[in-house]
Design a protein around this motif. Structure first.
Motif, short mmCIF file in Angstrom:
data_model
loop_
_atom_site.label_atom_id
_atom_site.label_comp_id
_atom_site.label_asym_id
_atom_site.label_seq_id
_atom_site.Cartn_x
_atom_site.Cartn_y
_atom_site.Cartn_z
N UNK A 37 0.90 -1.22 0.05
CA UNK A 37 0.15 0.18 0.09
C UNK A 37 0.97 1.27 -0.03
N UNK A 38 1.91 1.38 0.74
CA UNK A 38 2.80 2.39 0.98
C UNK A 38 3.89 2.51 -0.14
N UNK A 39 4.23 1.38 -0.63
CA UNK A 39 5.33 1.32 -1.49
C UNK A 39 6.66 1.60 -0.86
N UNK A 40 6.89 0.90 0.40
CA UNK A 40 8.00 0.79 1.24
C UNK A 40 8.27 -0.13 1.99
N UNK A 41 9.30 -0.58 2.35
CA UNK A 41 9.50 -1.94 3.26
C UNK A 41 9.00 -1.52 4.76
N UNK A 42 8.80 -0.38 5.25
CA UNK A 42 8.28 -0.10 6.24
C UNK A 42 8.94 -0.32 7.59
N UNK A 43 9.52 -1.61 7.65
CA UNK A 43 10.30 -2.09 8.80
C UNK A 43 11.46 -2.90 8.49
N UNK A 44 12.66 -2.50 8.99
CA UNK A 44 13.84 -3.64 8.65
C UNK A 44 14.21 -4.68 9.81
N UNK A 45 14.29 -5.72 9.78
CA UNK A 45 14.47 -6.75 10.84
C UNK A 45 15.99 -6.55 11.25
N UNK A 46 16.03 -6.60 12.48
CA UNK A 46 17.43 -6.54 13.05
C UNK A 46 17.53 -7.45 14.32
N UNK A 47 18.63 -7.54 15.06
CA UNK A 47 18.62 -8.41 16.34
C UNK A 47 17.87 -7.88 17.39
N UNK A 48 17.30 -6.54 17.34
CA UNK A 48 16.63 -5.79 18.39
C UNK A 48 14.95 -5.93 18.07
N UNK A 49 14.54 -6.39 16.88
CA UNK A 49 13.37 -6.56 16.37
C UNK A 49 13.34 -5.58 15.27
N UNK A 50 12.19 -5.41 14.89
CA UNK A 50 11.52 -4.12 13.74
C UNK A 50 12.07 -2.95 13.91
N UNK A 51 12.55 -2.45 13.07
CA UNK A 51 13.18 -1.11 13.18
C UNK A 51 12.47 -0.23 12.13
N UNK A 52 11.68 0.65 12.39
CA UNK A 52 10.90 1.46 11.23
C UNK A 52 11.90 2.12 10.19
N UNK A 53 11.23 2.21 9.11
CA UNK A 53 12.07 3.24 8.16
C UNK A 53 11.65 4.42 8.35
N UNK A 54 12.18 5.42 7.72
CA UNK A 54 12.01 6.82 7.95
C UNK A 54 10.55 7.21 7.53
N UNK A 55 10.04 6.67 6.66
CA UNK A 55 8.58 6.96 6.31
C UNK A 55 7.75 6.37 7.42
N UNK A 56 8.00 4.97 7.72
CA UNK A 56 7.01 4.36 9.04
C UNK A 56 7.21 5.40 10.26
N UNK A 57 8.42 5.75 10.75
CA UNK A 57 8.75 6.61 11.60
C UNK A 57 7.71 7.90 11.55
N UNK A 58 7.75 8.47 10.48
CA UNK A 58 7.21 9.82 10.43
C UNK A 58 5.67 9.69 10.38
N UNK A 59 5.14 8.46 10.23
CA UNK A 59 3.50 8.11 10.47
C UNK A 59 3.08 7.97 11.85
N UNK A 60 4.36 7.71 12.72
CA UNK A 60 3.92 6.89 14.23
C UNK A 60 3.19 7.80 14.83
#
Length: 486
Positions: free
Chosen positions: A58-81
Motif C-alpha cells: 500500500x505504501x510502496x515502502x518496506x516500512x520495517x527492517x529486521x534487526x537483532x533488536x526487532x523491527x526497526x521502522x524506516x523513515x517513512x514509517x517513523x514519520x507516520x508514528x
C-alpha cells in the motif's frame, strides 16, 4: 511510479480493511515485533505478517527492517508514528466509550476492581523550561561539558550526563554509579528541565541501562524516599508489586503474601497500578485481604510490627516517583525508573522477591542487586513483571543466596485443569472466594502455593533448602490458613 503502485494497491482494499491495517501498523510500531503485535491484538502471527505485506504494498515502502533488536521502522514509517497512534487511540475510545456508559441510568457492570488510588499523583515537579530560542548550538554546548564539575548547578550537571550517555556511537559511554545517582537525584528533587528528564530516561531505555546506571538510580530512589536499613530489623521479605494497568487477572500473589505472613514472616509489599480508572486496584485488593494499606513509611513500620504484612503504594513513599510513572502516557514506553523501583526495599528487608519478564533484564537486575550489596533475592521468570508463579510452564528462579548467583529450575505442573469462574462472581469476588473456600479452583491454588514457595525459599531466615520442600510447606500453610471473618 511508486506513487502509482501505492494507489493501485490501496484501490484493491476496501475501507474497513484499510482501517484494520492501520491499527496493525500502529501495533507494529509500538511493539517492534510481529509476535508481540499479534499477541496484543489477539491475532495469529501469520495474519499480522500477511497484513504487514499488504501495508508494504500500500505504501510502496518496506516500512520495517529486521534487526537483532526487532523491527526497526524506516523513515517513512517513523514519520507516520504519531498520526497512527492518535488514530488508534481515538478508535479505542470510540469502541470503549459505549461500554463505559451506564444503561438506563444503572452503573456499568465491571470486574469489581474499580477504585480511586489512596494517593493521586501530582504533576511531575520540574524547573521552568529554558527558552529554546537563542540557546547555544549542541556543538558549542558539548565543548563546555568538560568544564562542568560536580559543584555546577543541577541543570548543567544533568546536561553533562545526558550528553555523556547519548552523544552517539564512539562519543558516549554508560554513566557510572555516582553519575547515575546524581542524575536521578536532580530529577527527583524537581530541579530538572522537563526536556532533560524525558531525554535522560528515554536515552537509557532505548540503549538499555547498565547495571551501574541502575544501581545509581536505586541509590537515588532510596535516598529520596529515606528508606530504612536492613540493620533496623523491620521486615523479613520485600515484595515489589508494580503491575501494568492492562493486566486484568486477579492478584493471586497477594494471597501468597498472606500465607508467608501467617507463617510468622514480616512481608512489606510496595507497588503501583497505573493512572487509569483501576488505579486503586491494589489498594482495594489489599483492603479486601485485610492487608493494611499505609500512607507513609512510618505507618508501614507500625503495620509490620502489629500485623506482619503491609502494602505501601509508591505514591505514599514518593509522589515524585509516582508522577515519573505518568511519563508512560507521554512517551508510550516504560522507563528505567519502572524497573529500578523494584529494588527500592523501603523497609530494609534482608531478602527480596521480584518478577521480571525479559531474560536479559533478569541478569541486569541481579547484577544491579549485587552492586548494591543485596545478598538474598529471587527473581521469578515467566510472563509477568511482578512476583507471581506460572506453575503450568517450566520456570527459572534466578536467585542470590548469600550474595552468590544460584539458579533453580521449577518443573511445570501437570494434570491441573483451569476453572472458568461462575458468571455470578465479579473477578474480585471470585478472587476472594477462592481464599475463603467459597469457590474451588485448583489452578489458582497452584499459582498461590508456588508463589508462596518461592517467597519462603528466598528468605535466609527460612530453613527450607529446596523448592519442593518450600512447595510442601506452602501447601500446608494453604490448608491451615486462617479463614477471613465476615
Amino acid at each position: 511510479m511508486a506513487k502509482a503502485n501505492r494507489e493501485d494497491g490501496a484501490g484493491k482494499l476496501d475501507r474497513p480493511n484499510q482501517l484494520r491495517l492501520l491499527v496493525v501498523f500502529d501495533a507494529l510500531l509500538r511493539e517492534g515485533s510481529v509476535g508481540k503485535a499479534a499477541a496484543g491484538l489477539g491475532l495469529q502471527s501469520s495474519a499480522v505478517s500477511r497484513m504487514l505485506g499488504q501495508l508494504r504494498d500500500m505504501y510502496g515502502d518496506p516500512l520495517f527492517v529486521r534487526t537483532a533488536k526487532g523491527l526497526v521502522p524506516t523513515p517513512l514509517a517513523e514519520g507516520l508514528r504519531l498520526r497512527l497512534r492518535a488514530l488508534a487511540a481515538e478508535t479505542e475510545q470510540l469502541i470503549l466509550a459505549p461500554l463505559a456508559m451506564p444503561v438506563s441510568g444503572a452503573p456499568a457492570v465491571a470486574d469489581g476492581w474499580t477504585r480511586s488510588p489512596l494517593i493521586a499523583a501530582p504533576p511531575l515537579a520540574v524547573r521552568r523550561s529554558a527558552l529554546l530560542q537563542g540557546e547555544p548550538p549542541p556543538e558549542a554546548f558539548a565543548r563546555k561539558l568538560a568544564r562542568i564539575g560536580h559543584n555546577a548547578e543541577p541543570q548543567k550537571r544533568l546536561a553533562k550526563y545526558i550528553a555523556t550517555a547519548g552523544n552517539g556511537i564512539g562519543r558516549s559511554r554508560p554513566l557510572t554509579v555516582e553519575e547515575a545517582e546524581d542524575a536521578l537525584t536532580i530529577v527527583l528533587a524537581g530541579e530538572a528541565d522537563p526536556v532533560q528528564a524525558g531525554a535522560l530516561l528515554a536515552i537509557l531505555q532505548y540503549r538499555g541501562a547498565s547495571a551501574a546506571e541502575m544501581a545509581g538510580f536505586v541509590k537515588a530512589l532510596r535516598r529520596h524516599v529515606g528508606v530504612y536499613a536492613p540493620s533496623d530489623g523491620l521486615a523479613d521479605l520485600d515484595w515489589p508489586a508494580y503491575l501494568s494497568p492492562r493486566l486484568r487477572s486477579p492478584p493471586w500473589f497477594l494471597h501468597a503474601a498472606r500465607l508467608v505472613a501467617q507463617a510468622g514472616y514480616r512481608v512489606i509489599l510496595h507497588g503501583h497500578y497505573g493512572h487509569g480508572p483501576d488505579a486503586g486496584k491494589l489498594e482495594l485488593a489489599a483492603e479486601t485481604a485485610r492487608i493494611p494499606v499505609c500512607a507513609s513509611l512510618s505507618e508501614a513500620k507500625l503495620a509490620l510490627a502489629n500485623r506482619s504484612i503491609a502494602y505501601l503504594p509508591i505514591g505514599a513513599a514518593s509522589p515524585q516517583i509516582q508522577s515519573l510513572f505518568g511519563l508512560y502516557s507521554i512517551l508510550e514506553m516504560r522507563l528505567p525508573v519502572n524497573a529500578v523501583v523494584r529494588l527500592l526495599n523501603p523497609l530494609g528487608a534482608p531478602a527480596s522477591l521480584l518478577g521480571v519478564t525479559l531474560s536479559s533484564q533478569r541478569d541486569i537486575m541481579r547484577d544491579t542487586a549485587m552492586l548494591l550489596g543485596v545478598r538474598d533475592m529471587s527473581i521469578l521468570g515467566g510472563n509477568r513483571d511482578f512476583a507471581e508463579a506460572t506453575p503450568f510452564r517450566a520456570t527459572e528462579l534466578y536467585r542470590l543466596v548469600g550474595g552468590e548467583p544460584l539458579d533453580t529450575r521449577i518443573a511445570a505442573r501437570r494434570n491441573i485443569a483451569a476453572v472458568t469462574p461462575p458468571v455470578a462472581y465479579t473477578s474480585r469476588e471470585y478472587w476472594n472466594a477462592v481464599w475463603t473456600g467459597a469457590a474451588r479452583d485448583d489452578a489458582a491454588v497452584a499459582v498461590i502455593v508456588d508463589t508462596a514457595a518461592a517467597a519462603l525459599l528466598t528468605m535466609p531466615a527460612c530453613p527450607l533448602q529446596s523448592f519442593d520442600a518450600a512447595r510442601a510447606a506452602a501447601a500446608t500453610l494453604w490448608s491451615d490458613r486462617r479463614m477471613a471473618k465476615a
